[in-house]
Design a protein around this motif. Structure first.
Motif, mmCIF file in Angstrom:
data_model
loop_
_atom_site.group_PDB
_atom_site.id
_atom_site.type_symbol
_atom_site.label_atom_id
_atom_site.label_comp_id
_atom_site.label_asym_id
_atom_site.label_seq_id
_atom_site.Cartn_x
_atom_site.Cartn_y
_atom_site.Cartn_z
ATOM 1 N N PHE A 39 1.901 12.383 16.396
ATOM 2 C CA PHE A 39 3.253 11.839 16.205
ATOM 3 C C PHE A 39 4.177 12.891 15.565
ATOM 4 C CE2 PHE A 39 6.261 9.480 13.416
ATOM 5 C CZ PHE A 39 6.968 8.800 14.395
ATOM 6 N N ALA A 63 0.380 2.689 18.251
ATOM 7 C CA ALA A 63 -0.343 3.017 17.012
ATOM 8 C C ALA A 63 -0.458 1.792 16.107
ATOM 9 C CB ALA A 63 0.356 4.168 16.280
ATOM 10 N N HIS A 64 0.602 1.000 16.037
ATOM 11 C CA HIS A 64 0.526 -0.210 15.207
ATOM 12 C C HIS A 64 -0.508 -1.171 15.770
ATOM 13 C CE1 HIS A 64 4.643 0.298 13.013
ATOM 14 N NE2 HIS A 64 3.739 1.167 12.647
ATOM 15 N N LYS A 89 -3.797 10.663 15.307
ATOM 16 C CA LYS A 89 -2.620 10.054 15.952
ATOM 17 C C LYS A 89 -1.348 10.380 15.170
ATOM 18 C CE LYS A 89 -2.305 7.818 19.151
ATOM 19 N NZ LYS A 89 -1.907 8.257 20.503
ATOM 20 N N MET A 90 -1.479 10.385 13.851
ATOM 21 C CA MET A 90 -0.312 10.696 13.015
ATOM 22 C C MET A 90 0.121 12.153 13.220
ATOM 23 S SD MET A 90 1.790 9.137 11.148
ATOM 24 C CE MET A 90 1.071 7.669 10.452
ATOM 25 N N GLU A 124 2.282 1.710 3.346
ATOM 26 C CA GLU A 124 3.420 0.828 3.660
ATOM 27 C C GLU A 124 4.728 1.393 3.122
ATOM 28 O OE1 GLU A 124 1.512 -3.687 4.012
ATOM 29 O OE2 GLU A 124 2.601 -3.092 2.205
ATOM 30 N N PRO A 137 -5.323 3.574 6.607
ATOM 31 C CA PRO A 137 -4.737 2.254 6.857
ATOM 32 C C PRO A 137 -5.503 1.159 6.111
ATOM 33 C CG PRO A 137 -5.215 3.397 8.932
ATOM 34 C CD PRO A 137 -5.859 4.185 7.835
ATOM 35 N N ALA A 138 -4.811 0.106 5.705
ATOM 36 C CA ALA A 138 -5.452 -1.021 5.027
ATOM 37 C C ALA A 138 -6.524 -1.656 5.918
ATOM 38 C CB ALA A 138 -4.391 -2.057 4.639
ATOM 39 N N SER A 149 6.685 -4.246 12.962
ATOM 40 C CA SER A 149 7.951 -3.511 13.084
ATOM 41 C C SER A 149 7.711 -2.027 12.973
ATOM 42 C CB SER A 149 8.913 -3.947 11.994
ATOM 43 O OG SER A 149 8.282 -3.900 10.745
ATOM 44 N N THR A 193 0.869 -1.177 0.000
ATOM 45 C CA THR A 193 0.000 0.000 0.000
ATOM 46 C C THR A 193 0.907 1.229 0.000
ATOM 47 O OG1 THR A 193 -0.065 0.176 2.402
ATOM 48 C CG2 THR A 193 -1.733 -1.225 1.367
ATOM 49 N N GLN A 218 4.831 4.369 18.346
ATOM 50 C CA GLN A 218 4.785 3.451 17.203
ATOM 51 C C GLN A 218 4.100 2.146 17.589
ATOM 52 O OE1 GLN A 218 8.576 1.787 16.273
ATOM 53 N NE2 GLN A 218 7.846 0.629 14.537
ATOM 54 N N LYS A 223 0.543 -9.119 10.415
ATOM 55 C CA LYS A 223 1.694 -8.534 9.731
ATOM 56 C C LYS A 223 2.763 -8.306 10.787
ATOM 57 C CE LYS A 223 1.743 -6.884 5.920
ATOM 58 N NZ LYS A 223 2.070 -6.030 4.816
ATOM 59 N N PHE A 277 -3.880 0.441 14.626
ATOM 60 C CA PHE A 277 -4.211 0.762 13.236
ATOM 61 C C PHE A 277 -3.646 -0.191 12.183
ATOM 62 C CE2 PHE A 277 -4.196 4.873 15.553
ATOM 63 C CZ PHE A 277 -5.548 5.159 15.428
ATOM 64 N N GLN A 278 -2.699 -1.040 12.571
ATOM 65 C CA GLN A 278 -2.099 -1.936 11.574
ATOM 66 C C GLN A 278 -2.872 -3.248 11.551
ATOM 67 O OE1 GLN A 278 1.995 -2.935 12.366
ATOM 68 N NE2 GLN A 278 2.489 -3.147 10.210
ATOM 69 N N MET A 312 5.775 4.107 5.395
ATOM 70 C CA MET A 312 6.189 3.534 6.673
ATOM 71 C C MET A 312 7.575 2.879 6.568
ATOM 72 S SD MET A 312 4.389 3.894 9.348
ATOM 73 C CE MET A 312 3.131 5.146 9.451
ATOM 74 N N ASP A 313 7.833 2.253 5.426
ATOM 75 C CA ASP A 313 9.153 1.635 5.224
ATOM 76 C C ASP A 313 10.244 2.704 5.293
ATOM 77 O OD1 ASP A 313 8.304 -0.963 5.079
ATOM 78 O OD2 ASP A 313 8.141 -0.997 2.891
#
Ligand code: HEM
Length: 146
Positions: free
Chosen positions: A101, A134-135, A97-98, A31, A76-77, A146, A28, A131, A143, A138-139, A34-35
């Motif tokens: 951050f 939030a993950h 939240k973002m 992603e 988010p997906a 990380s 996405t 992080q 998955k 929202f993630q 985020m990477d």
């Protein structure tokens, strides 16, 4: 003999490659952002306490800030898994939240600019906690978180 081994290895790699590359597809847009945050943050954590690295730390923080700002415009997906009636709130919560951050990133930038590496190190710890939380919220599950 050596050549045959090399050829076999090569054929093996060609057979396996499409599957190993396919495992992470499709990415996405979030992603991808985020990477970029992830690799900048990995370096930042390693060097944030070192005043000699402050210039590079500011560069990493700029990458994180820029990609967080772009992320705040995305969804988010996991949104698709939330009941339709709650999706709007889910996306609004994610974006809020973002933005929070990004505020934290700004505090780290200010601390580094002031050469206050002790404070900056503490704040980078808060970034890591944020992080994680939030993950969790929202993630998508299953998955790597990380
Ligand atoms: C230091 C801070 C952060 C780092 C290092 C980080 C890193 C990452 C990484 C490496 C991924 C996996 C990307 C992939 O699967 O290729 C990811 C995914 C994700 N992150 Fe972060 N992240 C951070 C902060 C946040 C924050 C603050 C939020 C939300 C406000 C967030 C929301 C997400 C979401 C929703 C995904 C899943 C991607 C999708 O749904 O398309 N992350 N993050």
């Amino acid at each position: 003999m050596k050549i045959r081994l090399l050829l076999l290895t090569l054929i093996g790699a060609l057979v396996v490659a499409p599957f190993s590359f396919g495992a992470d597809e499709p990415e996405t847009e979030l992603e991808t952002k985020m990477d970029k945050i992830g690799s900048a943050f990995r370096t930042l954590r390693r060097q944030i306490s070192d005043p000699a690295k402050n210039q590079d730390s500011l560069a990493k923080l700029a990458v994180i800030r820029e990609n967080a700002q772009a992320s705040a415009k995305l969804e988010p997906a996991k949104t698709a898994e939330v009941p339709a009636a709650q999706q709007q709130k889910f996306v609004a919560d994610f974006q809020a939240k973002m933005k929070e951050f990004i505020g934290l990133v700004d505090k780290v930038i200010a601390a580094v600019k002031a050469n206050n590496n002790e404070e900056a190190t503490k704040l980078v710890g808060v970034m890591a906690d944020t992080q994680k939380k939030a993950h969790g919220d929202f993630q998508k599950k299953k998955k790597k978180s990380s």
